[in-house]
Design a protein around this motif. Structure first.
Motif, PDB file in Angstrom:
ATOM      1  N   TYR A  29       0.853  -1.189   0.000  1.00  0.00           N
ATOM      2  CA  TYR A  29       0.000   0.000   0.000  1.00  0.00           C
ATOM      3  C   TYR A  29       0.890   1.239   0.000  1.00  0.00           C
ATOM      4  O   TYR A  29       2.067   1.172   0.361  1.00  0.00           O
ATOM      5  CB  TYR A  29      -0.904   0.040   1.235  1.00  0.00           C
ATOM      6  N   GLN A  31       1.050   5.405   1.289  1.00  0.00           N
ATOM      7  CA  GLN A  31       0.481   6.402   2.186  1.00  0.00           C
ATOM      8  C   GLN A  31       1.022   7.761   1.771  1.00  0.00           C
ATOM      9  O   GLN A  31       2.239   7.942   1.641  1.00  0.00           O
ATOM     10  CB  GLN A  31       0.855   6.111   3.636  1.00  0.00           C
ATOM     11  N   GLN A  32       0.115   8.702   1.534  1.00  0.00           N
ATOM     12  CA  GLN A  32       0.519  10.025   1.105  1.00  0.00           C
ATOM     13  C   GLN A  32       0.542  10.971   2.296  1.00  0.00           C
ATOM     14  O   GLN A  32      -0.349  10.941   3.146  1.00  0.00           O
ATOM     15  CB  GLN A  32      -0.426  10.555   0.031  1.00  0.00           C
ATOM     16  N   SER A  33       1.573  11.820   2.352  1.00  0.00           N
ATOM     17  CA  SER A  33       1.700  12.753   3.467  1.00  0.00           C
ATOM     18  C   SER A  33       0.616  13.814   3.387  1.00  0.00           C
ATOM     19  O   SER A  33      -0.009  14.023   2.345  1.00  0.00           O
ATOM     20  CB  SER A  33       3.082  13.411   3.449  1.00  0.00           C
ATOM     21  N   GLN A  44       1.239  -4.325   4.397  1.00  0.00           N
ATOM     22  CA  GLN A  44       0.267  -4.533   5.461  1.00  0.00           C
ATOM     23  C   GLN A  44      -0.321  -5.933   5.348  1.00  0.00           C
ATOM     24  O   GLN A  44      -0.500  -6.453   4.240  1.00  0.00           O
ATOM     25  CB  GLN A  44      -0.867  -3.505   5.384  1.00  0.00           C
ATOM     26  N   LYS A  81      -7.568   8.113   0.971  1.00  0.00           N
ATOM     27  CA  LYS A  81      -7.661   7.408   2.236  1.00  0.00           C
ATOM     28  C   LYS A  81      -6.274   7.278   2.828  1.00  0.00           C
ATOM     29  O   LYS A  81      -5.280   7.648   2.202  1.00  0.00           O
ATOM     30  CB  LYS A  81      -8.307   6.042   2.067  1.00  0.00           C
ATOM     31  N   ASP A  82      -6.197   6.750   4.042  1.00  0.00           N
ATOM     32  CA  ASP A  82      -4.906   6.650   4.723  1.00  0.00           C
ATOM     33  C   ASP A  82      -3.941   5.753   3.961  1.00  0.00           C
ATOM     34  O   ASP A  82      -2.775   6.076   3.802  1.00  0.00           O
ATOM     35  CB  ASP A  82      -5.106   6.123   6.152  1.00  0.00           C
ATOM     36  N   PHE A  83      -4.451   4.606   3.496  1.00  0.00           N
ATOM     37  CA  PHE A  83      -3.617   3.666   2.767  1.00  0.00           C
ATOM     38  C   PHE A  83      -4.338   3.253   1.491  1.00  0.00           C
ATOM     39  O   PHE A  83      -5.512   2.882   1.531  1.00  0.00           O
ATOM     40  CB  PHE A  83      -3.310   2.426   3.615  1.00  0.00           C
TER      41      PHE A  83
END
Length: 326
Positions: A29, A31-33, A44, A81-83
């Protein structure tokens, strides 16, 4: 453009059975800052769920192509979304099918593109996907070839078949023909019996295009910025202009006013309009920066020409997403 491709190790029958019994497995996955400037990739653990939906297929992934992640589109679709799962172009073997699946059965070799709203990353051992996002993989095509070409293949077919209705005897200008998308588009156009003209952005690209069989009618070397694409196309078509143009971007300003060097090699929008024939089709990948002025529109009107936008994701959005998008 494909950034890279990764092929998963082939599994024995015993290992495949273990895949079906495993409770969890790892998937990739990103994750964007919060500032949207940095992307972090993480593995994950996720559950190896059974096929519960009627039209879904459970697939063992053999190869997954890692393509660019369109974060701007995700934001427009309100899908941030978060991931977010990584890897959408996949090839693999069907492990199980839902009760209403009609196109596939276990052990079929398939290839496809996961939709934007897929919860499963392609970069995982097993995924679940609706059968409508898959097709049978030709026997002589390898796993990596299938996963690595499916997106550009769909793009090229959409541009030539659905957006421009290509037929035998038509003339086609394919910009940047040595690119992944360009090489597939050239082959499809030749298969339909079209006359192909293409541009090359470097000497290496020019040599690559000149090796095509059947040969390309004319390869226009734009690397030095001195060759005029419009004049070359009009000369090749006896002044009639080309029937179809597949661009790889257009330049809105003169070369002197264009700050970015890479855009200086692109044709100006006026050049594209000039080289289009009567009833021509301009298929563009520019989604926001077209800026057709009233004189441009009037010239297109006089030629009876059309402009169509090639959206990479048009076939991959679910019905609900298309409704939101529209």
């Amino acid at each position: 453009m494909w950034l890279s491709s990764q092929i998963c190790p082939l599994h024995s029958a015993k290992q495949r059975n273990n895949l079906e019994r495993d409770v969890t497995m790892k998937g990739l996955y990103f994750q964007q800052s919060s500032t949207d400037e940095e992307i972090t990739f993480v593995f994950q653990e996720r559950e190896n769920l059974l096929v519960t939906e009627d039209n879904f297929v459970k697939l063992q992934v053999k190869a997954c192509a890692l393509s660019q992640i369109n974060t701007k589109l995700l934001e427009e679709m309100k899908m941030k979304k978060d991931f977010f799962p990584v890897g959408r172009e996949i090839a693999g073997i069907v492990l199980d099918v839902g009760s209403k699946v009609s196109f596939f059965q276990p052990d079929d070799e398939v290839v496809g593109i996961l939709p934007l709203d897929s919860e499963d990353p392609g970069f995982c051992e097993v995924v679940r996907v609706h059968e409508h996002y898959l097709v049978h993989k030709p026997e002589k095509v390898t796993w990596t070839e299938a996963a690595g070409t499916i997106r550009d293949g769909v793009r090229a077919y959409t541009a030539l078949h659905y957006l421009s209705h290509l037929s035998a005897g038509k003339s086609v200008l394919i910009m940047d023909g040595a690119s992944a998308f360009g090489t597939i588009a050239i082959q499809l156009a030749h298969h339909r019996g079209a006359k192909v003209i293409s541009t090359a952005c470097s000497l290496e690209d020019k040599q690559c295009l000149e090796r095509f069989r059947p040969p390309i009618a004319r390869v226009i070397d734009v690397s030095n910025g001195k060759v005029l694409v419009a004049e070359s196309c009009l000369e090749e078509t006896g002044g009639l202009g080309v029937d179809i143009v597949l661009d790889a971007g257009v330049r809105l300003y003169s070369k002197d006013d264009e700050p970015d060097v890479k855009f200086q090699l692109l044709p100006h929008k006026h050049d594209i309009i000039t080289l289009l024939g009567v009833g021509g089709h301009w298929i563009t990948t520019e989604e926001k920066n077209h800026k057709l002025d009233p004189p441009d529109s009037h010239c297109l009107f006089l030629k009876g020409a059309t402009v169509a936008f090639l959206n990479d994701e048009v076939w991959n959005l679910s019905n609900v997403q298309q409704g939101k998008y529209l």
